[in-house]
Each structure stands twice: as structure tokens, then as C-alpha cells.
Motif scaffolding. Sequence first.
Motif, PDB file in Angstrom:
ATOM      1  N   LEU A  18       0.823  -1.208   0.000  1.00 38.73           N
ATOM      2  CA  LEU A  18       0.000   0.000   0.000  1.00 38.73           C
ATOM      3  C   LEU A  18       0.858   1.259   0.000  1.00 38.73           C
ATOM      4  O   LEU A  18       0.479   2.287  -0.585  1.00 38.73           O
ATOM      5  N   ALA A  19       2.030   1.203   0.627  1.00 37.06           N
ATOM      6  CA  ALA A  19       2.907   2.369   0.711  1.00 37.06           C
ATOM      7  C   ALA A  19       3.530   2.750  -0.627  1.00 37.06           C
ATOM      8  O   ALA A  19       4.123   3.832  -0.753  1.00 37.06           O
ATOM      9  N   LEU A  20       3.366   1.913  -1.634  1.00 42.66           N
ATOM     10  CA  LEU A  20       3.927   2.213  -2.955  1.00 42.66           C
ATOM     11  C   LEU A  20       3.166   3.321  -3.673  1.00 42.66           C
ATOM     12  O   LEU A  20       3.643   3.847  -4.681  1.00 42.66           O
ATOM     13  N   HIS A  21       1.978   3.675  -3.173  1.00 45.63           N
ATOM     14  CA  HIS A  21       1.225   4.772  -3.798  1.00 45.63           C
ATOM     15  C   HIS A  21       0.642   5.688  -2.728  1.00 45.63           C
ATOM     16  O   HIS A  21       0.084   5.240  -1.736  1.00 45.63           O
ATOM     17  N   ASP A  22       0.793   6.985  -2.971  1.00 46.11           N
ATOM     18  CA  ASP A  22       0.158   7.977  -2.107  1.00 46.11           C
ATOM     19  C   ASP A  22      -0.401   9.075  -3.000  1.00 46.11           C
ATOM     20  O   ASP A  22       0.030   9.231  -4.153  1.00 46.11           O
ATOM     21  N   GLU A  23      -1.373   9.823  -2.496  1.00 47.19           N
ATOM     22  CA  GLU A  23      -1.979  10.902  -3.269  1.00 47.19           C
ATOM     23  C   GLU A  23      -2.622  11.883  -2.301  1.00 47.19           C
ATOM     24  O   GLU A  23      -2.947  11.520  -1.154  1.00 47.19           O
ATOM     25  N   GLU A 266       1.111  -5.218  -9.409  1.00 48.09           N
ATOM     26  CA  GLU A 266       2.434  -4.940  -8.850  1.00 48.09           C
ATOM     27  C   GLU A 266       2.394  -3.749  -7.907  1.00 48.09           C
ATOM     28  O   GLU A 266       3.120  -3.723  -6.904  1.00 48.09           O
ATOM     29  N   ARG A 267       1.548  -2.777  -8.225  1.00 47.08           N
ATOM     30  CA  ARG A 267       1.392  -1.595  -7.405  1.00 47.08           C
ATOM     31  C   ARG A 267      -0.081  -1.407  -7.064  1.00 47.08           C
ATOM     32  O   ARG A 267      -0.964  -1.818  -7.824  1.00 47.08           O
ATOM     33  N   PRO A 268      -0.382  -0.779  -5.948  1.00 38.80           N
ATOM     34  CA  PRO A 268      -1.784  -0.560  -5.589  1.00 38.80           C
ATOM     35  C   PRO A 268      -2.428   0.457  -6.526  1.00 38.80           C
ATOM     36  O   PRO A 268      -1.734   1.307  -7.103  1.00 38.80           O
ATOM     37  N   PRO A 269      -3.741   0.410  -6.682  1.00 41.45           N
ATOM     38  CA  PRO A 269      -4.422   1.323  -7.593  1.00 41.45           C
ATOM     39  C   PRO A 269      -4.492   2.734  -7.021  1.00 41.45           C
ATOM     40  O   PRO A 269      -4.469   2.932  -5.802  1.00 41.45           O
ATOM     41  N   CYS A 307      -6.644  -1.462  -1.439  1.00 44.16           N
ATOM     42  CA  CYS A 307      -6.282  -0.041  -1.486  1.00 44.16           C
ATOM     43  C   CYS A 307      -6.165   0.514  -0.076  1.00 44.16           C
ATOM     44  O   CYS A 307      -6.637  -0.097   0.885  1.00 44.16           O
ATOM     45  N   SER A 308      -5.584   1.695   0.020  1.00 45.37           N
ATOM     46  CA  SER A 308      -5.474   2.358   1.312  1.00 45.37           C
ATOM     47  C   SER A 308      -6.772   3.079   1.649  1.00 45.37           C
ATOM     48  O   SER A 308      -7.622   3.317   0.789  1.00 45.37           O
ATOM     49  N   TYR A 309      -6.901   3.444   2.904  1.00 39.02           N
ATOM     50  CA  TYR A 309      -8.084   4.177   3.384  1.00 39.02           C
ATOM     51  C   TYR A 309      -8.215   5.517   2.658  1.00 39.02           C
ATOM     52  O   TYR A 309      -9.298   5.912   2.229  1.00 39.02           O
ATOM     53  N   LYS A 310      -7.099   6.211   2.496  1.00 38.50           N
ATOM     54  CA  LYS A 310      -7.115   7.509   1.822  1.00 38.50           C
ATOM     55  C   LYS A 310      -7.589   7.375   0.380  1.00 38.50           C
ATOM     56  O   LYS A 310      -8.431   8.148  -0.087  1.00 38.50           O
TER      57      LYS A 310
END
Length: 347
Positions: A18-23, A266-269, A307-310
Motif C-alpha cells: 500500500l505504501a507504494l502509492h500515495d496521493e 504490482e502496485r496498488p491502484p 487499497c489504502s483508506y485515503k
Amino acid sequence: MSVPAATLTYSAYREDWLALHDEPVIDPDLPIIDAHHHVWDTPRPRYMPEQLIADVGSGHRIVATVYVDCRSMYRDTGAGHLKAVGEVEFANGIAAMGRSGAYGSTRLCAAIVSHVDLRHPDAEEALVAMIAAGGGRFRGIRQVSAWDSDPDIIAPSAAKPRDLLRQPDFRRGFGLLSKLGLSFDAFLYHHQLDDLVELAEAFPDTPIILDHIGAPIGIGRFSGKRDAVFRDWRDALDRLRHCPNVQVKIGGMGMRLMGFGFEHAERPPDSAMLAAAWRPYVETCIALFGPSRAMFESNFPPDKGSCSYKVLWNAFKIICAGASQDERSALFAGTAAQTYGIDIDSV
């Protein structure tokens, strides 16, 4: 250690993935009541108050949350039908943590939904005990009725009777809910929704909340049949919407059960990817039930496998970008507040 059968329907979350993507958070000032989450200390994996607090504190304005049955912290002694009272005590303890202000401003577990087997001859004793244990927060129960013949969808050891909602002993117990001012959260699959229509028609004074949009299945024997499942699901929801005592929770689409497969990437959406995949389902629910009978849920941690909560709440906000302010207020907080008796003006 054996993996609980429930994990057949969702994937374990992975913090490193999950840490592989942030926004950035979209519309961070929009009040949200997370209408459905769990807290547990099991190998599903572990999701305890510290994980919940971190998620609700990740940027969105989560003003309150609703704790829902997950067989957590049952008592290890006493009569079997009263052991689930331990879950209410546990959730009420988390609520006290939230009210302390030491963990942020979110009213954690502001409403509590636990489990009682309504077929039990002493179901009323259990319900009354939960009301007493809930500190004014206990709102109702969930008795899962999800059933399918395919063991890839639900393990035989976890399966409920195929016709649980139609059984006379279940319905005798169900009649207690209205008497005690309680609601019923329903988790069942899309091909079972007509059972819920019959139940809602038979008990028009009992509030019923359909969890996880009615679970249109995308795995097992339904794999590769998304269009057909969508049509059957939509048609069944169209029949259910005519029951005015029924509302729908919009969420659960991050579970493996729904078959979107984001957990395999490979990476979270990002939120745009989720919004594109989930939009037909979200918009169908809103179109059929209207914002006054629909509410968003995180379904964490099961949906955290995708996916993450955010990112999840950003996706819901993207889908509702064209809605009016009143519609957004209802979908993200107002409907949940009314349904679960949460005083949104005090948070």
C-alpha cells in the motif's frame, strides 16, 4: 496457523504494498461517517485500534465510525448465546478511547452492530444484554446469511443454511428487533437478494441495512461473467428498493469476492482507477435508493487488501463529484447518522 475461512472472500492487506502509492486527499473538509468497519486481533491479519486510528487519521475528515460484527473478542466463559456480548464490550471500549480525545477527534465506534443467532431460543436475552453493554451505542445485529455452492466463494465450514432468512425460527427471532428498537445488517450474495426482499416485506417496521451493495460476486463460478452478474444484481436491487425499510451500504468492492483483482497488481491502484471500476455499481445504488437511503462504508480491513483508506475515500469522492452538496452530505455522513443514531452536530 490455519487461515480463517472468511479470508476466502478477501485478501490480506500489505502495508508495504500500500505504501507504494500515495496521493493528496480530495475535499478534506467533507464530513464522513465510516458506516462499516471491523476491529480484530486475528491472523486475518491483525487490525486493532492502533491500525484503525492510523487509517481514520490519514487525511479525510472522519467524524465518526460504525463498528460491525466480526466475531471479535467474544467471552471465553458463560452461556454460548451470551459470549458475543464481549464484542459489544470491546467495541464500547474503543469508543471510550475515541471520546477521550487522545487519539484525534473521530468518534470511533459511535454505533455498534454485533451478532446474535436469532434462531436461538434465548436470543432476546442476548439482545437485552448487548443493549446494556453498549453504553447507549448498541444499534443492532448482523447475522450473515451468505451462501453459495462453490467452495471458492465460501468455505463449506463457514456456509450458512441456504434459506436462513426464510426459516421460521430465524423469523421468530427477527421479530424481536423491532420490539427492542434494533436494526438488522444483512450480508448475503447477489443471487440471494430476493430472500431479503421477502424478509423486508414481512417485517416492514424493522430497519434493514444491506451491506456491501449486495455482493455481486466476481470469483469462482461467477468468474468471467461480470456483465451477467451485474444485470442480475441490478434487477434484484430494483426489486429491493421498493421496500422502504431497506437501505444500502456502498462499499465492499475491494474484497476478493467482487473479482476486480486490484490486489494482484504490482502496485496498488490510485483513486481514479478505483472510481472507474466501481462507478457503475455506486451510481446504480444511488440511482435506485437515493442519497437518503444510501451510505458509504470503508469495510476495512477487508477492503484494505485492495487499497489504502485515503485512496478508497478519494475514489468515492471522485464518483460523487457531480452530486449536489446535499446529496454528498447524505451519502458521506447524513444517512449513516440517521440510520445509526449518531448526533453529527456534536462531532
